[in-house]
Write a protein that holds these residues in place. Structure first.
Motif, PDB file in Angstrom:
ATOM      1  N   LEU A  81       0.824  -1.211   0.000  1.00  0.00           N
ATOM      2  CA  LEU A  81       0.000   0.000   0.000  1.00  0.00           C
ATOM      3  C   LEU A  81       0.859   1.262   0.000  1.00  0.00           C
ATOM      4  O   LEU A  81       0.526   2.249  -0.663  1.00  0.00           O
ATOM      5  CB  LEU A  81      -0.935  -0.004   1.210  1.00  0.00           C
ATOM      6  N   GLU A  82       1.965   1.248   0.739  1.00  0.00           N
ATOM      7  CA  GLU A  82       2.867   2.409   0.743  1.00  0.00           C
ATOM      8  C   GLU A  82       3.423   2.661  -0.656  1.00  0.00           C
ATOM      9  O   GLU A  82       3.499   3.800  -1.127  1.00  0.00           O
ATOM     10  CB  GLU A  82       4.025   2.198   1.723  1.00  0.00           C
ATOM     11  N   TYR A  83       3.807   1.573  -1.316  1.00  0.00           N
ATOM     12  CA  TYR A  83       4.323   1.721  -2.673  1.00  0.00           C
ATOM     13  C   TYR A  83       3.249   2.278  -3.598  1.00  0.00           C
ATOM     14  O   TYR A  83       3.506   3.178  -4.409  1.00  0.00           O
ATOM     15  CB  TYR A  83       4.841   0.375  -3.190  1.00  0.00           C
ATOM     16  N   SER A  84       2.043   1.758  -3.479  1.00  0.00           N
ATOM     17  CA  SER A  84       0.942   2.240  -4.314  1.00  0.00           C
ATOM     18  C   SER A  84       0.691   3.726  -4.083  1.00  0.00           C
ATOM     19  O   SER A  84       0.427   4.480  -5.020  1.00  0.00           O
ATOM     20  CB  SER A  84      -0.327   1.436  -4.014  1.00  0.00           C
ATOM     21  N   ALA A  85       0.797   4.159  -2.828  1.00  0.00           N
ATOM     22  CA  ALA A  85       0.521   5.550  -2.473  1.00  0.00           C
ATOM     23  C   ALA A  85       1.552   6.530  -3.028  1.00  0.00           C
ATOM     24  O   ALA A  85       1.323   7.755  -3.010  1.00  0.00           O
ATOM     25  CB  ALA A  85       0.443   5.681  -0.953  1.00  0.00           C
ATOM     26  N   GLU A  86       2.673   6.034  -3.540  1.00  0.00           N
ATOM     27  CA  GLU A  86       3.643   6.914  -4.199  1.00  0.00           C
ATOM     28  C   GLU A  86       3.075   7.554  -5.465  1.00  0.00           C
ATOM     29  O   GLU A  86       3.658   8.492  -6.020  1.00  0.00           O
ATOM     30  CB  GLU A  86       4.914   6.131  -4.537  1.00  0.00           C
ATOM     31  N   TYR A  87       1.945   7.039  -5.897  1.00  0.00           N
ATOM     32  CA  TYR A  87       1.243   7.567  -7.076  1.00  0.00           C
ATOM     33  C   TYR A  87       0.800   9.016  -6.877  1.00  0.00           C
ATOM     34  O   TYR A  87       0.641   9.766  -7.846  1.00  0.00           O
ATOM     35  CB  TYR A  87       0.044   6.658  -7.317  1.00  0.00           C
ATOM     36  N   PHE A  88       0.626   9.425  -5.624  1.00  0.00           N
ATOM     37  CA  PHE A  88       0.117  10.770  -5.350  1.00  0.00           C
ATOM     38  C   PHE A  88       1.258  11.773  -5.162  1.00  0.00           C
ATOM     39  O   PHE A  88       2.310  11.451  -4.603  1.00  0.00           O
ATOM     40  CB  PHE A  88      -0.769  10.763  -4.097  1.00  0.00           C
ATOM     41  N   VAL A  89       1.026  12.990  -5.635  1.00  0.00           N
ATOM     42  CA  VAL A  89       1.993  14.073  -5.494  1.00  0.00           C
ATOM     43  C   VAL A  89       1.924  14.602  -4.064  1.00  0.00           C
ATOM     44  O   VAL A  89       0.834  14.863  -3.542  1.00  0.00           O
ATOM     45  CB  VAL A  89       1.671  15.211  -6.492  1.00  0.00           C
ATOM     46  N   GLN A  90       3.079  14.743  -3.437  1.00  0.00           N
ATOM     47  CA  GLN A  90       3.087  15.278  -2.070  1.00  0.00           C
ATOM     48  C   GLN A  90       2.498  16.679  -2.070  1.00  0.00           C
ATOM     49  O   GLN A  90       2.916  17.548  -2.843  1.00  0.00           O
ATOM     50  CB  GLN A  90       4.508  15.296  -1.503  1.00  0.00           C
ATOM     51  N   THR A  91       1.511  16.908  -1.207  1.00  0.00           N
ATOM     52  CA  THR A  91       0.743  18.157  -1.217  1.00  0.00           C
ATOM     53  C   THR A  91       0.622  18.673   0.215  1.00  0.00           C
ATOM     54  O   THR A  91       0.059  17.997   1.080  1.00  0.00           O
ATOM     55  CB  THR A  91      -0.665  17.919  -1.800  1.00  0.00           C
ATOM     56  N   SER A 126      -9.285  -0.870   5.990  1.00  0.00           N
ATOM     57  CA  SER A 126      -9.622   0.542   6.105  1.00  0.00           C
ATOM     58  C   SER A 126      -8.311   1.286   6.310  1.00  0.00           C
ATOM     59  O   SER A 126      -7.496   0.877   7.151  1.00  0.00           O
ATOM     60  CB  SER A 126     -10.567   0.782   7.288  1.00  0.00           C
ATOM     61  N   TYR A 127      -8.082   2.338   5.532  1.00  0.00           N
ATOM     62  CA  TYR A 127      -6.821   3.064   5.673  1.00  0.00           C
ATOM     63  C   TYR A 127      -6.934   4.466   5.085  1.00  0.00           C
ATOM     64  O   TYR A 127      -7.837   4.775   4.300  1.00  0.00           O
ATOM     65  CB  TYR A 127      -5.666   2.316   5.015  1.00  0.00           C
ATOM     66  N   GLU A 128      -6.017   5.319   5.502  1.00  0.00           N
ATOM     67  CA  GLU A 128      -5.910   6.674   4.971  1.00  0.00           C
ATOM     68  C   GLU A 128      -4.580   6.807   4.237  1.00  0.00           C
ATOM     69  O   GLU A 128      -3.586   6.166   4.607  1.00  0.00           O
ATOM     70  CB  GLU A 128      -5.970   7.699   6.105  1.00  0.00           C
ATOM     71  N   ILE A 129      -4.587   7.628   3.189  1.00  0.00           N
ATOM     72  CA  ILE A 129      -3.354   7.954   2.479  1.00  0.00           C
ATOM     73  C   ILE A 129      -3.094   9.432   2.716  1.00  0.00           C
ATOM     74  O   ILE A 129      -3.818  10.290   2.193  1.00  0.00           O
ATOM     75  CB  ILE A 129      -3.479   7.656   0.969  1.00  0.00           C
ATOM     76  N   ASP A 130      -2.082   9.733   3.528  1.00  0.00           N
ATOM     77  CA  ASP A 130      -1.784  11.119   3.895  1.00  0.00           C
ATOM     78  C   ASP A 130      -0.805  11.704   2.879  1.00  0.00           C
ATOM     79  O   ASP A 130       0.403  11.451   2.944  1.00  0.00           O
ATOM     80  CB  ASP A 130      -1.191  11.171   5.303  1.00  0.00           C
ATOM     81  N   VAL A 131      -1.329  12.494   1.956  1.00  0.00           N
ATOM     82  CA  VAL A 131      -0.505  13.010   0.853  1.00  0.00           C
ATOM     83  C   VAL A 131       0.362  14.189   1.273  1.00  0.00           C
ATOM     84  O   VAL A 131       1.166  14.671   0.477  1.00  0.00           O
ATOM     85  CB  VAL A 131      -1.382  13.391  -0.361  1.00  0.00           C
ATOM     86  N   ALA A 132       0.200  14.662   2.515  1.00  0.00           N
ATOM     87  CA  ALA A 132       1.108  15.698   3.012  1.00  0.00           C
ATOM     88  C   ALA A 132       2.449  15.102   3.412  1.00  0.00           C
ATOM     89  O   ALA A 132       3.449  15.818   3.534  1.00  0.00           O
ATOM     90  CB  ALA A 132       0.486  16.429   4.201  1.00  0.00           C
ATOM     91  N   GLN A 133       2.474  13.788   3.600  1.00  0.00           N
ATOM     92  CA  GLN A 133       3.688  13.111   4.044  1.00  0.00           C
ATOM     93  C   GLN A 133       4.547  12.685   2.839  1.00  0.00           C
ATOM     94  O   GLN A 133       4.063  12.570   1.713  1.00  0.00           O
ATOM     95  CB  GLN A 133       3.328  11.877   4.874  1.00  0.00           C
ATOM     96  N   ALA A 134       5.800  12.438   3.133  1.00  0.00           N
ATOM     97  CA  ALA A 134       6.712  11.957   2.092  1.00  0.00           C
ATOM     98  C   ALA A 134       6.336  10.531   1.691  1.00  0.00           C
ATOM     99  O   ALA A 134       5.772   9.770   2.487  1.00  0.00           O
ATOM    100  CB  ALA A 134       8.150  12.005   2.594  1.00  0.00           C
ATOM    101  N   ALA A 135       6.643  10.178   0.450  1.00  0.00           N
ATOM    102  CA  ALA A 135       6.396   8.812  -0.018  1.00  0.00           C
ATOM    103  C   ALA A 135       7.090   7.825   0.905  1.00  0.00           C
ATOM    104  O   ALA A 135       8.226   8.046   1.338  1.00  0.00           O
ATOM    105  CB  ALA A 135       6.908   8.644  -1.443  1.00  0.00           C
ATOM    106  N   GLY A 136       6.381   6.745   1.227  1.00  0.00           N
ATOM    107  CA  GLY A 136       6.908   5.741   2.140  1.00  0.00           C
ATOM    108  C   GLY A 136       6.379   5.875   3.552  1.00  0.00           C
ATOM    109  O   GLY A 136       6.551   4.971   4.371  1.00  0.00           O
ATOM    110  N   SER A 137       5.718   7.011   3.828  1.00  0.00           N
ATOM    111  CA  SER A 137       5.174   7.250   5.180  1.00  0.00           C
ATOM    112  C   SER A 137       3.741   7.776   5.098  1.00  0.00           C
ATOM    113  O   SER A 137       3.346   8.636   5.878  1.00  0.00           O
ATOM    114  CB  SER A 137       6.053   8.266   5.928  1.00  0.00           C
ATOM    115  N   ARG A 138       2.978   7.250   4.189  1.00  0.00           N
ATOM    116  CA  ARG A 138       1.660   7.825   3.919  1.00  0.00           C
ATOM    117  C   ARG A 138       0.486   7.013   4.440  1.00  0.00           C
ATOM    118  O   ARG A 138      -0.601   7.546   4.611  1.00  0.00           O
ATOM    119  CB  ARG A 138       1.498   8.044   2.408  1.00  0.00           C
ATOM    120  N   ILE A 139       0.666   5.712   4.618  1.00  0.00           N
ATOM    121  CA  ILE A 139      -0.457   4.862   5.026  1.00  0.00           C
ATOM    122  C   ILE A 139      -0.684   5.030   6.533  1.00  0.00           C
ATOM    123  O   ILE A 139       0.189   4.715   7.352  1.00  0.00           O
ATOM    124  CB  ILE A 139      -0.197   3.394   4.670  1.00  0.00           C
ATOM    125  N   LYS A 140      -1.864   5.514   6.882  1.00  0.00           N
ATOM    126  CA  LYS A 140      -2.208   5.782   8.283  1.00  0.00           C
ATOM    127  C   LYS A 140      -3.483   5.015   8.657  1.00  0.00           C
ATOM    128  O   LYS A 140      -4.349   4.767   7.812  1.00  0.00           O
ATOM    129  CB  LYS A 140      -2.442   7.291   8.493  1.00  0.00           C
TER     130      LYS A 140
END
Length: 601
Positions: free
Chosen positions: A468-478, A507-521
Motif C-alpha cells: 500500500l505504501e508503494y501504491s501511495a507513491e502515485y500521489f503528489v506530495q501536497t 480501512s486506511y488513509e493515504i496522507d498526501v502531506a507526508q513523504a512517499a513511504g510514510s503515507r499509510i495511516k
C-alpha cells in the motif's frame, strides 16, 4: 507447442544467399560504371521508411466500449483504415518501389475486435477465421513487424497462428528458444531496392522485442522462450547485417526511449532502451520506437563509438500517427552511403478511411459490435471511474468483489480456505461508465480494458502495508495548506493510473502531506490494527502478480492458484448471475486521502 523456426530458416536462407551473391558482384560492376563516367555527379537515391506501432487491434476509427466513432479532446482519429490512406499517399508521392512499411509491435491485443478472434471465435480453431489484423496489414502491404509484448497475451499457439496468417515476417532477434538459445522468430528482414544504373540498395530491418515479456507473460513463455536485452542482441546482429551487405540498417524496437523500466530490478535488462541501442551499437541508421505510447516526431541520438547520428521516431499508438523516415543515399567509391535521415509524423485525423480496408473487415466489425452490445444485466445506479484515481469509487469495488468471490470459490476445500481473501484493482480508465439500466458486455469491457487473468498470492500483513505504501507513491506530495487540484494530485513521477492499486478488505488513509513511504495511516482489518504477521490471500491480476509495476513482495510471493479466464469475463459472469448490479452488493469506502489527518475531499 514446439517453437517452429521453419519460416525464419527458410526466409533467411533464401534472403541471405541473395544478399551475399549480390554483394559479391556489386563492387566490380559499380567501379566499372564509375570509370565509364568520369566527372559525373555521384548517383543518389531517396528511400522512405514508414512505421506504425502499438496498433492494439485498432482497424477502424471506432470505440467499441462507447459503441460510437472514436473521439478524444484533441480531435484524434485512429485505425489502420486511416493509416492505409496515409500509406497510399506516401507511396504515390515517393513511388511504391522506394518505400518500406514496418510496425514495432503490440498488434493482436487491445480491443474487443482482437479479443473476439482470440477467444470467442479463435483463429486457432480448426477452420477458424483469419485474424482481422493479419487481413488488414496484409492488404496494406506491410513488409515486416517487430513482436510486441502483448503479442504473447493469448499464448504461443495464437501468436504462431497469427504469424502463419501474415504475409510478412514477425521479427524478434531477442526472442530466443529457451533450450537452444537460437532465435525462435526471424531476427531480421532484408529488402533490395533497385536503382537504375547502380547496384541495388540493400535495407536490413532488425526486430527487437521487450524483455519484460518474461515477467508479464511468464505463464506462457517460462521454459519456452527467453528474452535477453535489446542492446546485447543489437550489438550481435547489426555487424552481421552490415557484413551481409546491408547499406541501410533500420531497427524496429518494441521498446521506449526513456531508458527506464517498470519492473525495477527484476530483470537485468532495460525495458525502454531504444535510445540506449542507438547510443551504444554502431551501424544503425534509424530506429522505429514502440511500447511507450508517446509521440516522438524525431529524436536524434549520437552513437558514442562513431559519433554518427541515429534518428528515432515513435508514432502515437492505436494507428493515430504514421512515422516517416526519409533517407538520402549517395553512391560513391563502389558503395551506397546514408547521407541524411529525417523523421516526421503523418496524422490519421487528416485523412478518411481507405474504403478497401473498410470493405475487407466490415463483417468482422459488425460481428464484434453485436457481441459487445449483448445485455447481461441491469444496474440500479450509474457507476463511473471519473474520480476513481483519488476517491474510493464503487465501480472499482465491483472489480475487487468479483476477484474475491472467484478466488474464495477456487480455494474452497483447500488448505488456504480459511485465510481471508483481499483483492487489488486499478482505475484503468478515466472515462468508463456503467449507466443505470441495461448493462452490456461493452460497458463491463470498458471498465476492464486489459486481458488480464487472475492469480492468488500469499502475503503477510507487513507485506500488504509495504504494498500500500508503494501504491501511495502515485500521489503528489501536497502540503496541508495548499490548494488541491485533483488533476495535479496524481501520477507522481510519471506513474500511470494502471500502477495505482486499491486493496480491498482494509480501512486506511493515504496522507498526501507526508513523504512517499510514510503515507499509510490508521490501517485496520476487521476494525483492529493490522497484524503484521497475519496471512492473507491476495487476488491479483497476472500483470501485477508477475511483477508488472514493480510492487513489492507480490512477484516473489507464494502462488496458491491461478487461471486463464480473463478478469473481464469473470465480471461479466458475475453480473449475469446476479442479474441486477446493485452497489449495495459490492461498494464500500475503504480508503480516503488525507493531509495531516484531515480529509482532502
Amino acid at each position: 507447442m514446439p517453437l517452429n523456426r521453419r519460416k525464419f530458416l527458410k526466409k533467411s536462407a533464401v534472403t541471405g544467399a541473395g544478399v551475399a551473391l549480390a554483394g559479391a558482384a556489386a563492387a566490380p560492376a559499380a567501379q566499372a560504371a564509375e570509370k565509364k563516367k568520369p566527372g559525373r555527379h555521384p548517383k543518389r537515391y531517396s528511400l522512405t521508411v514508414m512505421g506504425t506501432t502499438d496498433l492494439h487491434g485498432h482497424v477502424f476509427n471506432w470505440d467499441y466500449f462507447k459503441d460510437a466513432e472514436y473521439a478524444d479532446a484533441k480531435g484524434n482519429a485512429m485505425g489502420l483504415a486511416r493509416v492505409s490512406t496515409l500509406v497510399n499517399q506516401i507511396r504515390q508521392e515517393k513511388g511504391r518501389r522506394n518505400t518500406l512499411l514496418l510496425d514495432a509491435g503490440d498488434t493482436i491485443q487491445g480491443t474487443p475486435l482482437t479479443y473476439y478472434f482470440a477467444k470467442v471465435d479463435p483463429i486457432t480453431a480448426k477452420g477458424g477465421p483469419v485474424h482481422p489484423m493479419a487481413q488488414a496489414m496484409n492488404a496494406i502491404g506491410y513488409d515486416a513487424a517487430a513482436l510486441g509484448n502483448h503479442e504473447f497475451n493469448y499464448g504461443i499457439e495464437t501468436l504462431r497462428k497469427f504469424e502463419d496468417q501474415c504475409r510478412f515476417p514477425l521479427l524478434g532477434a531477442n526472442a530466443l528458444d529457451a533450450k537452444t538459445l537460437k532465435p525462435a522468430f526471424p531476427p531480421y528482414f532484408i529488402k533490395k531496392f533497385q536503382v537504375p544504373g547502380a547496384p541495388p540498395v540493400k535495407v536490413a530491418v532488425l526486430g527487437l522485442t521487450n524483455p519484460g515479456i518474461a515477467i508479464w507473460d511468464k505463464a506462457y513463455v517460462q521454459g519456452k522462450l527467453t528474452f535477453p536485452g535489446l542492446e546485447e542482441q543489437a550489438a550481435k546482429w547489426v555487424p552481421k547485417l552490415r557484413s551481409m551487405g546491408a547499406d541501410v540498417v533500420v531497427v524496429s524496437a518494441h521498446s521506449g526511449s526513456s531508458g527506464t523500466s517498470s519492473y525495477g530490478d527484476q530483470l537485468p535488462y532495460v525495458e525502454n532502451s531504444a535510445a540506449l541501442v542507438a547510443q551504444q551499437v554502431p551501424g544503425i541508421d534509424a530506429i522505429l520506437v514502440g511500447h511507450a505510447h508517446v509521440e516522438i516526431p524525431e529524436l536524434k541520438v549520437t552513437n558514442t563509438a562513431t559519433g554518427k547520428t541515429v534518428v528515432l521516431s515513435e508514432p502515437l499508438c492505436y494507428a493515430e500517427r504514421l512515422s516517416v523516415f526519409d533517407f538520402e543515399l549517395v553512391f560513391e567509391k563502389g558503395r551506397w552511403t546514408v547521407e541524411s535521415v529525417a523523421a516526421s509524423l503523418r496524422d490519421a485525423k487528416t485523412v478518411a478511411d481507405d474504403p478497401k480496408i473498410t470493405r475487407l473487415l466490415k463483417d468482422e466489425h459488425a460481428l464484434v459490435v453485436e457481441y459487445v452490445n449483448q445485455v447481461v444485466g441491469t444496474a440500479t445506479a450509474t457507476l463511473t471511474t471519473v474520480d476513481a484515481r483519488y476517491k474510493d469509487a464503487p465501480i472499482i469495488d465491483l472489480i475487487t468483489k468479483v476477484q474475491e468471490d472467484v478466488v474464495k470459490a477456487a480455494l474452497a476445500g483447500t488448505a488456504y480456505a480459511s485465510l481471508p481473501v483481499i483483492a487489488q484493482a486499478s482505475p484503468f480508465s478515466r472515462t468508463s461508465e456503467i449507466p443505470a439500466g441495461k448493462v452490456t458486455i461493452r460497458d463491463l469491457s470498458g471498465l476492464y480494458v486489459y486481458d488480464n487473468t487472475l492469480v492468488a498470492k500469499l502475503l503477510t500483513g507487513a507485506q500488504v502495508r509495504a504494498y500500500l505504501e508503494y501504491s501511495a507513491e502515485y500521489f503528489v506530495q501536497t502540503a496541508a495548506d495548499a490548494v488541491v487540484d485533483p488533476e495535479k494530485l496524481t501520477n507522481a513521477n510519471g506513474r500511470p493510473d494502471y500502477n495505482y492499486d486499491y486493496v480491498s478488505g482494509f480501512s486506511y488513509e493515504i496522507d498526501v502531506a507526508q513523504a512517499a513511504g510514510s503515507r499509510i495511516k490508521n490501517l485496520t482489518y476487521n476494525g483492529a490494527a493490522l497484524d503484521d504477521a497475519q496471512q492473507f490471500v491476495l487476488a491479483v491480476n497476472n500483470y501485477r502478480a508477475n511483477g508488472g509495476g514493480a510492487f513489492p513482495h507480490v512477484a516473489s510471493a507464494t502462488e496458491v492458484w491461478s487461471e486463464s479466464t480473463e478478469i473481464r469475463t469473470r465480471i461479466a459472469e458475475w453480473v449475469t448471475a446476479k442479474g441486477v448490479l446493485d452497489p449495495a452488493d459490492f461498494a464500500s469506502v475503504d480508503w480516503k486521502l488525507t493531509r495531516n489527518g484531515t480529509p482532502v475531499f
